[in-house]
Scaffold this motif. Structure first.
Motif, PDB file in Angstrom:
ATOM      1  N   GLY A  60       0.806  -1.218   0.000  1.00  0.00           N
ATOM      2  CA  GLY A  60       0.000   0.000   0.000  1.00  0.00           C
ATOM      3  C   GLY A  60       0.835   1.261   0.000  1.00  0.00           C
ATOM      4  N   LYS A  61       2.157   1.114  -0.074  1.00  0.00           N
ATOM      5  CA  LYS A  61       3.056   2.266  -0.103  1.00  0.00           C
ATOM      6  C   LYS A  61       3.443   2.554  -1.544  1.00  0.00           C
ATOM      7  N   ALA A  62       3.558   3.851  -1.855  1.00  0.00           N
ATOM      8  CA  ALA A  62       3.833   4.250  -3.233  1.00  0.00           C
ATOM      9  C   ALA A  62       4.512   5.604  -3.246  1.00  0.00           C
ATOM     10  N   GLU A  63       4.925   6.013  -4.461  1.00  0.00           N
ATOM     11  CA  GLU A  63       5.441   7.363  -4.641  1.00  0.00           C
ATOM     12  C   GLU A  63       4.738   8.000  -5.826  1.00  0.00           C
ATOM     13  N   ILE A  64       4.597   9.310  -5.736  1.00  0.00           N
ATOM     14  CA  ILE A  64       3.932  10.067  -6.787  1.00  0.00           C
ATOM     15  C   ILE A  64       4.852  10.153  -8.004  1.00  0.00           C
ATOM     16  N   VAL A  65       4.300   9.802  -9.172  1.00  0.00           N
ATOM     17  CA  VAL A  65       5.033   9.919 -10.426  1.00  0.00           C
ATOM     18  C   VAL A  65       4.636  11.218 -11.126  1.00  0.00           C
ATOM     19  N   SER A  66       3.334  11.435 -11.255  1.00  0.00           N
ATOM     20  CA  SER A  66       2.818  12.614 -11.953  1.00  0.00           C
ATOM     21  C   SER A  66       1.366  12.819 -11.552  1.00  0.00           C
ATOM     22  N   TRP A  67       0.824  13.986 -11.885  1.00  0.00           N
ATOM     23  CA  TRP A  67      -0.580  14.268 -11.578  1.00  0.00           C
ATOM     24  C   TRP A  67      -1.073  15.409 -12.446  1.00  0.00           C
ATOM     25  N   THR A  68      -2.383  15.530 -12.467  1.00  0.00           N
ATOM     26  CA  THR A  68      -3.034  16.681 -13.060  1.00  0.00           C
ATOM     27  C   THR A  68      -4.160  17.086 -12.119  1.00  0.00           C
ATOM     28  N   VAL A  69      -4.527  18.338 -12.163  1.00  0.00           N
ATOM     29  CA  VAL A  69      -5.609  18.833 -11.313  1.00  0.00           C
ATOM     30  C   VAL A  69      -6.762  19.255 -12.222  1.00  0.00           C
ATOM     31  N   PHE A  70      -7.928  18.682 -11.972  1.00  0.00           N
ATOM     32  CA  PHE A  70      -9.116  18.976 -12.750  1.00  0.00           C
ATOM     33  C   PHE A  70      -9.868  20.140 -12.115  1.00  0.00           C
ATOM     34  N   HIS A  71     -10.157  21.141 -12.933  1.00  0.00           N
ATOM     35  CA  HIS A  71     -10.909  22.321 -12.495  1.00  0.00           C
ATOM     36  C   HIS A  71     -12.284  22.379 -13.158  1.00  0.00           C
ATOM     37  N   HIS A  72     -12.566  21.397 -13.986  1.00  0.00           N
ATOM     38  CA  HIS A  72     -13.835  21.344 -14.714  1.00  0.00           C
ATOM     39  C   HIS A  72     -14.597  20.104 -14.263  1.00  0.00           C
ATOM     40  N   LYS A  73     -15.898  20.190 -14.210  1.00  0.00           N
ATOM     41  CA  LYS A  73     -16.738  19.078 -13.772  1.00  0.00           C
ATOM     42  C   LYS A  73     -16.988  18.126 -14.951  1.00  0.00           C
ATOM     43  N   TYR A  74     -16.230  17.028 -14.969  1.00  0.00           N
ATOM     44  CA  TYR A  74     -16.445  15.996 -15.985  1.00  0.00           C
ATOM     45  C   TYR A  74     -17.456  14.962 -15.506  1.00  0.00           C
ATOM     46  N   PHE A  75     -17.511  14.748 -14.195  1.00  0.00           N
ATOM     47  CA  PHE A  75     -18.459  13.806 -13.605  1.00  0.00           C
ATOM     48  C   PHE A  75     -19.182  14.522 -12.472  1.00  0.00           C
ATOM     49  N   GLU A  76     -20.481  14.489 -12.477  1.00  0.00           N
ATOM     50  CA  GLU A  76     -21.284  15.162 -11.456  1.00  0.00           C
ATOM     51  C   GLU A  76     -20.880  14.730 -10.043  1.00  0.00           C
ATOM     52  N   GLY A  77     -20.505  13.459  -9.880  1.00  0.00           N
ATOM     53  CA  GLY A  77     -20.140  12.946  -8.566  1.00  0.00           C
ATOM     54  C   GLY A  77     -18.899  13.577  -7.971  1.00  0.00           C
ATOM     55  N   PHE A  78     -18.074  14.231  -8.785  1.00  0.00           N
ATOM     56  CA  PHE A  78     -16.871  14.889  -8.302  1.00  0.00           C
ATOM     57  C   PHE A  78     -17.044  16.402  -8.176  1.00  0.00           C
ATOM     58  N   ALA A  79     -18.225  16.914  -8.457  1.00  0.00           N
ATOM     59  CA  ALA A  79     -18.450  18.368  -8.479  1.00  0.00           C
ATOM     60  C   ALA A  79     -18.055  19.036  -7.169  1.00  0.00           C
ATOM     61  N   SER A  80     -18.363  18.418  -6.055  1.00  0.00           N
ATOM     62  CA  SER A  80     -18.063  19.047  -4.759  1.00  0.00           C
ATOM     63  C   SER A  80     -16.571  19.004  -4.417  1.00  0.00           C
ATOM     64  N   GLU A  81     -15.784  18.263  -5.181  1.00  0.00           N
ATOM     65  CA  GLU A  81     -14.360  18.126  -4.895  1.00  0.00           C
ATOM     66  C   GLU A  81     -13.475  18.979  -5.805  1.00  0.00           C
ATOM     67  N   ILE A  82     -14.069  19.706  -6.736  1.00  0.00           N
ATOM     68  CA  ILE A  82     -13.292  20.525  -7.665  1.00  0.00           C
ATOM     69  C   ILE A  82     -12.591  21.625  -6.886  1.00  0.00           C
ATOM     70  N   PRO A  83     -11.316  21.889  -7.128  1.00  0.00           N
ATOM     71  CA  PRO A  83     -10.426  21.142  -8.012  1.00  0.00           C
ATOM     72  C   PRO A  83      -9.927  19.870  -7.319  1.00  0.00           C
ATOM     73  N   TYR A  84      -9.825  18.788  -8.082  1.00  0.00           N
ATOM     74  CA  TYR A  84      -9.327  17.519  -7.542  1.00  0.00           C
ATOM     75  C   TYR A  84      -8.228  16.994  -8.453  1.00  0.00           C
ATOM     76  N   ASN A  85      -7.387  16.155  -7.876  1.00  0.00           N
ATOM     77  CA  ASN A  85      -6.260  15.620  -8.639  1.00  0.00           C
ATOM     78  C   ASN A  85      -6.535  14.203  -9.112  1.00  0.00           C
ATOM     79  N   VAL A  86      -5.932  13.863 -10.212  1.00  0.00           N
ATOM     80  CA  VAL A  86      -5.810  12.486 -10.682  1.00  0.00           C
ATOM     81  C   VAL A  86      -4.310  12.250 -10.756  1.00  0.00           C
TER      82      VAL A  86
END
Length: 136
Positions: A60-86
């Motif tokens: 369960g241990k890992a290191e971050i390789v890369s990410w992006t931050v979403f500022h647009h609502k692509y899925f309604e279920g994530f609307a309350s979390e904007i901006p969120y990272n993938v």
């Protein structure tokens, strides 16, 4: 009412992964001949298509390789979390996994240490990650 987040598509190959997540465990397939792990689950090893494989529990241990931050609502279920990272993380076992880091976008750094936590979404439990405690 809050919209649901998208659910994974379950098939015969990824069922053990999602069942383990419900139990608070992270599992991957490991190639018997090379010892390498991979994700997503598949019927054959990407490292030795003639070799055997088995499921293993991960640290369960890992290191971050890369990410992006979403500022647009692509899925309604994530609307309350904007901006969120993938975020793309490399597990200690070597496999890469796309996920979310729950500690906030401003704390993400390449090579940052993270550890799995599980987000219970009702029908599914999804592995997400949090920043690891110092000294890990």
């Amino acid at each position: 009412m809050t919209a649901p987040k998208p659910n994974p598509i379950i098939d015969v190959w990824n069922t053990p992964f999602w069942d383990a997540c419900k139990d608070g465990r992270l599992v991957l397939q490991r190639c018997a001949s090379t010892g390498q792990c991979w994700y997503p689950p598949a019927p054959v090893s990407p490292y030795d298509p003639y070799g055997d494989w088995h499921w293993v529990e991960c640290s369960g241990k890992a290191e971050i390789v890369s990410w992006t931050v979403f500022h647009h609502k692509y899925f309604e279920g994530f609307a309350s979390e904007i901006p969120y990272n993938v975020t793309l993380v490399r597990l200690e076992e070597g496999a890469l996994l796309l996920t979310n880091i729950v500690d906030g976008n401003d704390k993400l750094v390449p090579g940052g240490k993270v550890e799995v936590v599980f987000d219970d979404r009702g029908e599914f439990t999804v592995p997400v990650f949090k920043l690891a405690e110092a000294g890990r």
